[in-house]
Design a protein around this motif. Structure first.
Motif, PDB file in Angstrom:
ATOM      1  N   ASP A 112      10.046  21.220  -6.502  1.00 10.56           N
ATOM      2  CA  ASP A 112      11.281  20.881  -7.227  1.00 10.56           C
ATOM      3  C   ASP A 112      11.305  21.262  -8.707  1.00 10.56           C
ATOM      4  N   LYS A 113      10.159  21.258  -9.371  1.00  5.28           N
ATOM      5  CA  LYS A 113      10.204  21.422 -10.825  1.00  5.28           C
ATOM      6  C   LYS A 113      10.368  22.881 -11.230  1.00  5.28           C
ATOM      7  N   ILE A 114      11.083  23.034 -12.362  1.00  8.92           N
ATOM      8  CA  ILE A 114      11.312  24.363 -12.948  1.00  8.92           C
ATOM      9  C   ILE A 114      10.941  24.276 -14.429  1.00  8.92           C
ATOM     10  N   ILE A 115      10.250  25.255 -14.921  1.00 11.28           N
ATOM     11  CA  ILE A 115       9.940  25.330 -16.355  1.00 11.28           C
ATOM     12  C   ILE A 115      10.884  26.343 -17.008  1.00 11.28           C
ATOM     13  N   LYS A 116      11.435  25.939 -18.125  1.00 10.86           N
ATOM     14  CA  LYS A 116      12.224  26.891 -18.932  1.00 10.86           C
ATOM     15  C   LYS A 116      11.665  26.879 -20.347  1.00 10.86           C
ATOM     16  N   PHE A 117      12.064  27.845 -21.157  1.00  9.49           N
ATOM     17  CA  PHE A 117      11.555  27.947 -22.524  1.00  9.49           C
ATOM     18  C   PHE A 117      12.623  27.492 -23.515  1.00  9.49           C
ATOM     19  N   SER A 118      12.200  26.736 -24.511  1.00 16.56           N
ATOM     20  CA  SER A 118      13.178  26.296 -25.522  1.00 16.56           C
ATOM     21  C   SER A 118      13.744  27.541 -26.215  1.00 16.56           C
ATOM     22  N   GLY A 119      15.056  27.504 -26.408  1.00 17.70           N
ATOM     23  CA  GLY A 119      15.726  28.639 -27.054  1.00 17.70           C
ATOM     24  C   GLY A 119      16.337  29.617 -26.077  1.00 17.70           C
ATOM     25  N   CYS A 120      15.820  29.586 -24.820  1.00 18.43           N
ATOM     26  CA  CYS A 120      16.434  30.453 -23.799  1.00 18.43           C
ATOM     27  C   CYS A 120      17.672  29.749 -23.238  1.00 18.43           C
ATOM     28  N   TYR A 121      18.715  30.533 -22.985  1.00 19.29           N
ATOM     29  CA  TYR A 121      19.948  29.988 -22.405  1.00 19.29           C
ATOM     30  C   TYR A 121      20.164  30.681 -21.066  1.00 19.29           C
ATOM     31  N   HIS A 122      20.471  29.871 -20.062  1.00 20.85           N
ATOM     32  CA  HIS A 122      20.604  30.430 -18.709  1.00 20.85           C
ATOM     33  C   HIS A 122      21.934  30.031 -18.085  1.00 20.85           C
ATOM     34  N   GLY A 123      22.990  29.865 -18.918  1.00 21.88           N
ATOM     35  CA  GLY A 123      24.256  29.403 -18.372  1.00 21.88           C
ATOM     36  C   GLY A 123      24.321  27.883 -18.443  1.00 21.88           C
ATOM     37  N   HIS A 124      25.422  27.324 -17.959  1.00 16.58           N
ATOM     38  CA  HIS A 124      25.687  25.903 -18.261  1.00 16.58           C
ATOM     39  C   HIS A 124      25.410  24.960 -17.085  1.00 16.58           C
ATOM     40  N   GLN A 125      24.478  25.296 -16.216  1.00 11.32           N
ATOM     41  CA  GLN A 125      24.189  24.353 -15.118  1.00 11.32           C
ATOM     42  C   GLN A 125      23.429  23.134 -15.654  1.00 11.32           C
ATOM     43  N   ALA A 166      19.471  14.692 -13.629  1.00 14.10           N
ATOM     44  CA  ALA A 166      19.670  16.141 -13.433  1.00 14.10           C
ATOM     45  C   ALA A 166      18.567  16.952 -14.109  1.00 14.10           C
ATOM     46  N   VAL A 167      17.897  16.349 -15.074  1.00 12.18           N
ATOM     47  CA  VAL A 167      16.886  17.117 -15.831  1.00 12.18           C
ATOM     48  C   VAL A 167      15.467  16.608 -15.583  1.00 12.18           C
ATOM     49  N   LYS A 168      15.361  15.689 -14.620  1.00  9.45           N
ATOM     50  CA  LYS A 168      14.007  15.114 -14.423  1.00  9.45           C
ATOM     51  C   LYS A 168      13.039  16.137 -13.823  1.00  9.45           C
ATOM     52  N   ASN A 169      13.585  17.194 -13.234  1.00  6.65           N
ATOM     53  CA  ASN A 169      12.705  18.235 -12.685  1.00  6.65           C
ATOM     54  C   ASN A 169      12.630  19.472 -13.566  1.00  6.65           C
ATOM     55  N   THR A 170      13.068  19.321 -14.810  1.00  4.99           N
ATOM     56  CA  THR A 170      13.026  20.474 -15.730  1.00  4.99           C
ATOM     57  C   THR A 170      11.991  20.223 -16.822  1.00  4.99           C
ATOM     58  N   LEU A 171      11.092  21.163 -16.975  1.00  6.14           N
ATOM     59  CA  LEU A 171      10.048  21.050 -17.996  1.00  6.14           C
ATOM     60  C   LEU A 171      10.282  22.135 -19.030  1.00  6.14           C
ATOM     61  N   ILE A 172       9.897  21.865 -20.262  1.00  4.01           N
ATOM     62  CA  ILE A 172      10.154  22.828 -21.346  1.00  4.01           C
ATOM     63  C   ILE A 172       8.845  23.354 -21.906  1.00  4.01           C
ATOM     64  N   ALA A 173       8.807  24.673 -22.079  1.00  6.50           N
ATOM     65  CA  ALA A 173       7.633  25.304 -22.703  1.00  6.50           C
ATOM     66  C   ALA A 173       8.115  26.087 -23.925  1.00  6.50           C
ATOM     67  N   GLU A 174       7.159  26.639 -24.653  1.00  5.77           N
ATOM     68  CA  GLU A 174       7.507  27.398 -25.863  1.00  5.77           C
ATOM     69  C   GLU A 174       7.345  28.890 -25.594  1.00  5.77           C
ATOM     70  N   TYR A 175       8.369  29.663 -25.925  1.00  8.17           N
ATOM     71  CA  TYR A 175       8.342  31.117 -25.694  1.00  8.17           C
ATOM     72  C   TYR A 175       7.113  31.723 -26.396  1.00  8.17           C
ATOM     73  N   ASN A 176       6.463  32.648 -25.709  1.00 10.52           N
ATOM     74  CA  ASN A 176       5.252  33.288 -26.246  1.00 10.52           C
ATOM     75  C   ASN A 176       4.042  32.353 -26.334  1.00 10.52           C
ATOM     76  N   ASN A 177       4.097  31.227 -25.660  1.00 12.21           N
ATOM     77  CA  ASN A 177       2.966  30.287 -25.701  1.00 12.21           C
ATOM     78  C   ASN A 177       2.561  29.926 -24.276  1.00 12.21           C
ATOM     79  N   LEU A 178       1.620  30.709 -23.719  1.00 12.83           N
ATOM     80  CA  LEU A 178       1.215  30.517 -22.318  1.00 12.83           C
ATOM     81  C   LEU A 178       0.572  29.150 -22.115  1.00 12.83           C
ATOM     82  N   GLU A 179      -0.131  28.683 -23.124  1.00 14.95           N
ATOM     83  CA  GLU A 179      -0.773  27.361 -23.019  1.00 14.95           C
ATOM     84  C   GLU A 179       0.269  26.270 -22.748  1.00 14.95           C
TER      85      GLU A 179
END
Ligand code: KE4
Length: 432
Positions: A135-148, A174-187
């Protein structure tokens, strides 16, 4: 320059349209003043309702890559119009565009057309969850993927790994399965895999255009893909903006990475409402009517929109303007940097091919936090000076400028003069 008619339409628009716009960025909120209303466009130029003509570096936020009202697109769409507009049944044009798209993306065996980039990403994320059963999806702060809902998130306080809703009306659930990472930061991605064992995948703009242009550093994308593969998670490339912009296909190929799922939009419709998502057969076979992942749309694969996409991509492939884009992009980048130096204004430029933008800051910009060091007041002054000198830019520091193959040497000379005048005015802000 007069903006009287735009001002009148703005007032009239406020009655029945929210903020007189159908998409928030068009309201010019971050640069102040009233939004321009556009009457027409042709080639590299756009004309507002007061008759002011501009060199267009917005290009409808990407789609108009071969310029406005290209005669081959006009002809292709006119031909399709003669047969009707929408049938709720399949048409040959959908097959034609699907072949063009899949031939351009080696990793894509099948594609499904939808009506917007947002819809493409909603479906791509659902597909990753369907294929992995996670269920979980990681996105990067600053990235925009539309308004879902699930991707309208903000980073939680501090280094919180969970997200908080990034918009009113988005419930916590709606956001409990969304995790945020930092662009260019694999860690920052790996940390989530240490804490969660139900991550379906990571969605990324392979070249980010929604915090201004931010480019993956060193081997970030390749290391990310290799890591995800080792974890049985998918890489979802959101190429809504980058698809067909830096090569005839995906920017992922230029960056030496193959995404598992690719989301597209903008250029593939050439200004008509088209989005798409695609992947290799074993993933796409999850999608109804073949598999159990449901996704549908009344106007998906609309024959007129397909005709617009077919004509645009056919002409784009014939032109193969990508070397020209890189050369012109480099020229504009140099003009910005040299002019800022001449007037002692702090400015850095990020560019990838024909996507570029200046940040009014003196630090490198490799992630959202660094992008936010840009002086938005200076950008606002710069924006309106460029308007006054006949150049239409996206009205936000956190957008990418786009080039079309219709741009001319004369346009570039005019652009250089406008940049010089605009940065001179910005430089005087320092002295206040
Ligand atoms: P649409 O639903 O706007 O067609 O696509 C959403 C989307 C998805 N992914 C990426 C990488 C995108 O850039 C976008 C939309 N981009 C914005 C410009 N930053 C569209 C302009 C607007 O919102 O009006």
């Amino acid at each position: 320059m007069k903006f009287k008619k735009s001002e009148e339409l703005y007032k009239e628009g406020l009655v029945h349209l929210v903020g007189a716009v159908n998409s928030p960025v068009r309201a010019f909120t971050s640069v102040g003043g009233n939004p321009l209303f556009i009457k027409k466009a042709k080639g590299s130029k756009i004309t507002d309702v007061d008759g002011n003509e501009y060199i267009d570096l917005v290009l409808s936020y990407g789609p108009m890559i071969i310029g406005h009202r290209h005669r081959k697109v006009q002809k292709g769409v006119a031909k399709a119009l003669k047969n009707g507009y929408s049938f709720g049944a399949s048409t040959e044009n959908e097959i034609k565009l699907a072949k063009i798209v899949c031939d351009a993306f080696p990793e894509m065996d099948k594609v499904r057309f939808v009506n917007s980039g947002t819809e493409a990403v909603i479906s791509g994320v659902r597909l990753a969850r369907a294929f992995t059963g996670k269920d979980k999806i990681i996105k990067f702060s600053g990235c925009y993927h539309g308004h879902q809902d699930s991707l309208l998130v903000a980073a939680g306080s501090g280094l919180a790994t969970l997200s908080i809703p990034g918009s009113k009306g988005v419930p916590e659930g709606a956001v409990k399965n969304t995790l945020i990472a930092e662009y260019n930061n694999l860690e920052s991605v790996k940390k989530h895999f240490e804490a969660h064992d139900d991550i379906a995948g990571v969605i990324i703009e392979p070249i980010c255009g929604n915090m201004g242009v931010v480019i993956p550093q060193h081997n970030f994308l390749k290391e990310l893909k290799d890591f995800l593969k080792s974890k049985g998670a998918l890489l979802i490339a959101d190429e809504v903006m980058t698809g067909f912009r830096s090569k005839f296909g995906g920017v992922q190929e230029l960056l030496g990475v193959t995404a598992d799922i690719t989301c597209l939009g903008k250029v593939i419709g050439g200004g008509f409402p088209v989005g798409a998502y695609g992947a290799r057969n074993e993933i796409m076979e999850q999608v109804a009517p073949l598999g159990g992942m449901y996704q549908a749309g009344t106007l998906s694969g609309n024959p007129i929109a397909m005709a617009g996409g077919i004509a645009t991509l056919t002409e784009l492939k014939r032109q193969d303007p990508y070397q020209k884009f890189d050369k012109i992009g480099s020229t504009i980048e140099t003009i910005l940097i040299d002019t800022a130096k001449k007037y002692n204004v702090s400015l850095v430029v990020n560019r990838f091919g024909s996507m570029l933008n200046p940040f009014f800051t003196n630090t490198k910009v490799t992630n959202f936090e660094e992008a936010q060091t840009s002086d938005q007041q200076k950008f606002a002054v710069f924006f309106w000076e460029m308007i006054k000198n006949g150049v239409f830019l996206p009205p936000s520091q956190f957008e990418a400028w786009f080039l079309s193959s219709a741009i001319s040497d004369k346009d570039i000379k005019k652009l250089a003069v406008a940049i010089d005048k605009a940065i001179l005015v910005v430089s005087k802000m320092n002295k206040k």
